[in-house]
Design an enzyme around this catalytic site. Structure first.
Site, PDB file in Angstrom:
ATOM      1  N   GLU A   1       2.702  12.581   2.609  1.00 53.38           N
ATOM      2  CA  GLU A   1       2.859  13.464   2.650  1.00 53.38           C
ATOM      3  C   GLU A   1       3.755  14.290   3.346  1.00 53.38           C
ATOM      4  O   GLU A   1       3.742  15.736   3.479  1.00 53.38           O
ATOM      5  CB  GLU A   1       1.161  14.231   3.051  1.00 53.38           C
ATOM      6  CG  GLU A   1       0.381  13.925   1.719  1.00 53.38           C
ATOM      7  CD  GLU A   1      -1.382  14.213   1.707  1.00 53.38           C
ATOM      8  OE1 GLU A   1      -1.254  14.349   2.804  1.00 53.38           O
ATOM      9  OE2 GLU A   1      -1.723  13.538   1.742  1.00 53.38           O
TER      10      GLU A   1
ATOM     11  N   TYR B   1      10.528   1.425  17.808  1.00 54.72           N
ATOM     12  CA  TYR B   1      10.171   0.137  17.051  1.00 54.72           C
ATOM     13  C   TYR B   1      10.183   0.014  15.835  1.00 54.72           C
ATOM     14  O   TYR B   1       9.693  -0.573  15.003  1.00 54.72           O
ATOM     15  CB  TYR B   1       8.133   0.695  16.639  1.00 54.72           C
ATOM     16  CG  TYR B   1       7.136   0.716  15.608  1.00 54.72           C
ATOM     17  CD1 TYR B   1       6.434   0.203  16.162  1.00 54.72           C
ATOM     18  CD2 TYR B   1       6.928   1.820  14.637  1.00 54.72           C
ATOM     19  CE1 TYR B   1       5.786  -0.366  15.054  1.00 54.72           C
ATOM     20  CE2 TYR B   1       6.427   1.225  13.637  1.00 54.72           C
ATOM     21  CZ  TYR B   1       5.261   0.249  14.024  1.00 54.72           C
ATOM     22  OH  TYR B   1       4.567   0.002  12.856  1.00 54.72           O
TER      23      TYR B   1
ATOM     24  N   VAL C   1       9.764  15.071   3.106  1.00 56.42           N
ATOM     25  CA  VAL C   1      10.094  16.933   2.047  1.00 56.42           C
ATOM     26  C   VAL C   1       9.378  17.001   1.287  1.00 56.42           C
ATOM     27  O   VAL C   1       9.094  18.359   0.551  1.00 56.42           O
ATOM     28  CB  VAL C   1      11.948  17.052   2.498  1.00 56.42           C
ATOM     29  CG1 VAL C   1      12.184  16.374   1.754  1.00 56.42           C
ATOM     30  CG2 VAL C   1      11.895  18.521   2.636  1.00 56.42           C
TER      31      VAL C   1
ATOM     32  N   GLU D   1      20.343   5.718   3.105  1.00 52.60           N
ATOM     33  CA  GLU D   1      20.412   6.558   4.629  1.00 52.60           C
ATOM     34  C   GLU D   1      21.663   5.376   5.030  1.00 52.60           C
ATOM     35  O   GLU D   1      21.857   6.050   6.202  1.00 52.60           O
ATOM     36  CB  GLU D   1      19.748   6.303   5.413  1.00 52.60           C
ATOM     37  CG  GLU D   1      18.502   7.902   4.697  1.00 52.60           C
ATOM     38  CD  GLU D   1      19.329   8.826   5.067  1.00 52.60           C
ATOM     39  OE1 GLU D   1      19.436   8.980   6.305  1.00 52.60           O
ATOM     40  OE2 GLU D   1      18.283   9.694   4.299  1.00 52.60           O
TER      41      GLU D   1
ATOM     42  N   ARG E   1      -1.383  -4.569   6.227  1.00 48.86           N
ATOM     43  CA  ARG E   1      -2.129  -4.181   8.181  1.00 48.86           C
ATOM     44  C   ARG E   1      -3.608  -4.068   8.247  1.00 48.86           C
ATOM     45  O   ARG E   1      -3.848  -3.002   7.762  1.00 48.86           O
ATOM     46  CB  ARG E   1      -1.601  -3.139   8.648  1.00 48.86           C
ATOM     47  CG  ARG E   1       0.495  -2.974   8.889  1.00 48.86           C
ATOM     48  CD  ARG E   1       0.927  -1.981   9.248  1.00 48.86           C
ATOM     49  NE  ARG E   1       1.020  -0.353   8.757  1.00 48.86           N
ATOM     50  CZ  ARG E   1       1.650  -0.033   8.679  1.00 48.86           C
ATOM     51  NH1 ARG E   1       1.983   0.599  10.042  1.00 48.86           N
ATOM     52  NH2 ARG E   1       1.588   1.318   8.114  1.00 48.86           N
TER      53      ARG E   1
ATOM     54  N   ARG F   1       7.405  15.746  -1.478  1.00 44.72           N
ATOM     55  CA  ARG F   1       6.300  15.986  -0.910  1.00 44.72           C
ATOM     56  C   ARG F   1       5.625  17.158  -0.331  1.00 44.72           C
ATOM     57  O   ARG F   1       4.668  17.727  -0.911  1.00 44.72           O
ATOM     58  CB  ARG F   1       4.986  14.964  -0.761  1.00 44.72           C
ATOM     59  CG  ARG F   1       4.198  14.899  -0.861  1.00 44.72           C
ATOM     60  CD  ARG F   1       3.250  14.257  -2.474  1.00 44.72           C
ATOM     61  NE  ARG F   1       1.645  14.882  -2.543  1.00 44.72           N
ATOM     62  CZ  ARG F   1       1.101  14.069  -2.356  1.00 44.72           C
ATOM     63  NH1 ARG F   1       0.988  12.575  -1.916  1.00 44.72           N
ATOM     64  NH2 ARG F   1      -0.432  13.748  -2.434  1.00 44.72           N
TER      65      ARG F   1
ATOM     66  N   SER G   1      18.715   0.986   1.933  1.00 49.00           N
ATOM     67  CA  SER G   1      18.485   2.393   1.988  1.00 49.00           C
ATOM     68  C   SER G   1      19.510   3.269   1.831  1.00 49.00           C
ATOM     69  O   SER G   1      20.814   2.510   2.702  1.00 49.00           O
ATOM     70  CB  SER G   1      17.927   2.639   3.274  1.00 49.00           C
ATOM     71  OG  SER G   1      17.254   4.436   3.045  1.00 49.00           O
TER      72      SER G   1
ATOM     73  N   GLN H   1       4.430   3.841  -1.092  1.00 49.20           N
ATOM     74  CA  GLN H   1       4.292   4.978  -2.474  1.00 49.20           C
ATOM     75  C   GLN H   1       4.815   3.349  -3.835  1.00 49.20           C
ATOM     76  O   GLN H   1       4.282   3.212  -4.554  1.00 49.20           O
ATOM     77  CB  GLN H   1       5.757   5.355  -2.177  1.00 49.20           C
ATOM     78  CG  GLN H   1       6.659   6.060  -4.279  1.00 49.20           C
ATOM     79  CD  GLN H   1       7.335   7.017  -4.065  1.00 49.20           C
ATOM     80  OE1 GLN H   1       7.399   8.437  -4.547  1.00 49.20           O
ATOM     81  NE2 GLN H   1       8.293   6.669  -3.541  1.00 49.20           N
TER      82      GLN H   1
ATOM     83  N   THR I   1       0.693  -1.029  -0.340  1.00 48.70           N
ATOM     84  CA  THR I   1      -0.378   0.113   0.421  1.00 48.70           C
ATOM     85  C   THR I   1       0.932   1.066  -0.571  1.00 48.70           C
ATOM     86  O   THR I   1       0.003   2.115   0.516  1.00 48.70           O
ATOM     87  CB  THR I   1      -1.001   0.378   1.110  1.00 48.70           C
ATOM     88  OG1 THR I   1      -0.424   0.264   2.740  1.00 48.70           O
ATOM     89  CG2 THR I   1      -1.898  -1.261   1.078  1.00 48.70           C
TER      90      THR I   1
ATOM     91  N   TYR J   1      16.569   4.707  11.523  1.00 46.99           N
ATOM     92  CA  TYR J   1      16.265   4.165  10.357  1.00 46.99           C
ATOM     93  C   TYR J   1      17.436   2.904   9.739  1.00 46.99           C
ATOM     94  O   TYR J   1      16.583   2.348   9.655  1.00 46.99           O
ATOM     95  CB  TYR J   1      15.408   5.162  10.170  1.00 46.99           C
ATOM     96  CG  TYR J   1      15.171   4.379   8.429  1.00 46.99           C
ATOM     97  CD1 TYR J   1      14.361   3.780   8.045  1.00 46.99           C
ATOM     98  CD2 TYR J   1      16.063   5.219   7.414  1.00 46.99           C
ATOM     99  CE1 TYR J   1      14.272   3.578   6.945  1.00 46.99           C
ATOM    100  CE2 TYR J   1      15.522   4.790   5.591  1.00 46.99           C
ATOM    101  CZ  TYR J   1      14.815   3.964   5.916  1.00 46.99           C
ATOM    102  OH  TYR J   1      13.845   3.297   4.769  1.00 46.99           O
TER     103      TYR J   1
END
Length: 361
Positions: free
Chosen positions: A190, A100, A193, A132, A33, A195, A130, A12, A10, A153
């Site tokens: 949304e 989490y 940054v 990152e 989920r 978007r 990623s 992008q 669900t 992350y």
């Protein structure tokens, strides 16, 4: 008929990947989920009632925190390919919710790999890694660049990256990492940054907003177009041997440059509207991410078609149309020329870009 399972369908990337696989004749299964509200608007335009003959898209409720559930699902679906895109993927949120993030983004990968081993099936596994993870590493960054994560992350993604490589060597799994640099689209969340900028441009043009508040304007990122990146995911799993690949454009721009390009597209000066707010500054940030994707070009035959400027215009046009304004049109023209296959769903470009707004159950 090949069969694929997508976690994060669900999101992008998951929605674009589902479209791509369906167009290639796959039977597609997606993990979602359970929630009290619909969270499936990005895939509502491709949803098929599973009771209908010839249905090719099937959704399953599940959770990356539940190993037994994942094992049961993989054993029964028996997918030929698994694309693990599900995660807590917002860097700033990971500072607020580090435990989490580690559980879902990091250990969720371990649970999926363990479920594959338990099921005894032979499948090909793609891990959404990623850029990152590179953190402070000097650009350009390639598959050989040492990782230096600077957020919970990134640390969780790095754990997932190494556990994939460990299972590949220990158990002979066809498991691959795609180290994707930033990739955007009108389906981007949304709060991200890019978007946030394009939505603000549309709202300011419409007279609904006066200012855009941002954090670090100097951060440089290698921004590409998400639909092209999911094609790279698919190509990675079509190779003869499993391996890890960096995917990016090889061109970096600052957040400020993105804002200037977006405002300039509608004839406005970003300096008149953008305000730096310290609350959006991360405790640690990454200064410069720039991909060296030469391995992907050579081995996968993959290279991007959409430029930075075209990406920004596509996103601004879509957000203008979504808010009820007449788009400038350049972004839509680019899509019609470079991605004509999207019209196969019988919807306008913007409807396909952003989903119909309906949920599916």
């Amino acid at each position: 008929m090949p069969r694929a399972l997508i976690t994060g369908i669900t999101g992008q990337d998951g929605s674009y990947l589902a479209e791509l696989l369906l167009s290639k004749g796959y039977e597609v299964h997606g993990l979602i989920r359970r929630a009290s509200t619909f969270n499936t608007s990005r895939i509502s335009h491709i949803y098929q009632d599973p009771h209908e003959p010839g249905a090719m898209l099937f959704l399953h409720y599940g959770d990356l925190a539940n190993l037994e559930q994942l094992s049961h699902l993989i054993y029964n679906i028996r997918p030929d390919e698994i694309y693990h895109l599900g995660a807590q993927s917002h860097v700033m949120v990971s500072f607020d919710m580090p435990e989490y993030t580690g559980d879902v983004t990091g250990l969720g990968t371990t649970r999926l790999l363990q479920a594959i081993c338990r099921s005894g099936i032979r499948t090909r596994y793609y891990q959404a890694s990623s850029s990152e993870m590179f953190g402070d590493a000097l650009p350009p960054q390639s598959e050989r660049t040492p990782f230096q994560p600077r957020s919970p992350y990134a640390a969780a993604k790095l754990y997932a990256y190494w556990i994939v490589r460990t299972y590949r060597r220990a158990y002979g799994l066809f498991a691959c990492n795609g180290i994707l640099f930033n990739h955007e689209s009108p389906r981007r969340g949304e709060t991200f940054v890019t978007r946030k900028i394009t939505r603000a441009v549309a709202a300011i043009v419409a007279g609904r907003q006066d200012r855009l508040y941002l954090g670090n304007l100097d951060a440089r990122r290698d921004w590409g177009y998400a639909p092209e990146y999911v094609e790279a995911m698919w190509r990675i799993l079509q190779q003869d041997t499993p391996d890890d690949y960096v995917i990016g454009t090889g061109e970096a721009h600052t957040v400020w440059e993105f804002a200037q390009e977006a405002f300039g597209y509608v004839g406005l000066d970003a300096a008149d509207y953008v305000v730096v707010d310290p609350r959006y500054q991360r405790p640690l940030d990454v200064d410069w991410l720039l991909a060296d994707a030469s391995r992907a070009r050579q081995r996968l035959g993959w290279s991007p078609r959409i430029s930075f400027r075209e990406l920004v215009r596509i996103m601004v046009d879509a957000d203008m149309e979504a808010i009820g304004l007449e788009p400038i049109g350049e972004g839509m023209r680019i899509l019609a020329e470079k991605f004509p296959e999207w019209h196969q769903w019988g919807l306008s470009v913007t409807a396909v870009l952003q989903g119909s707004g309906r949920g599916v159950e």
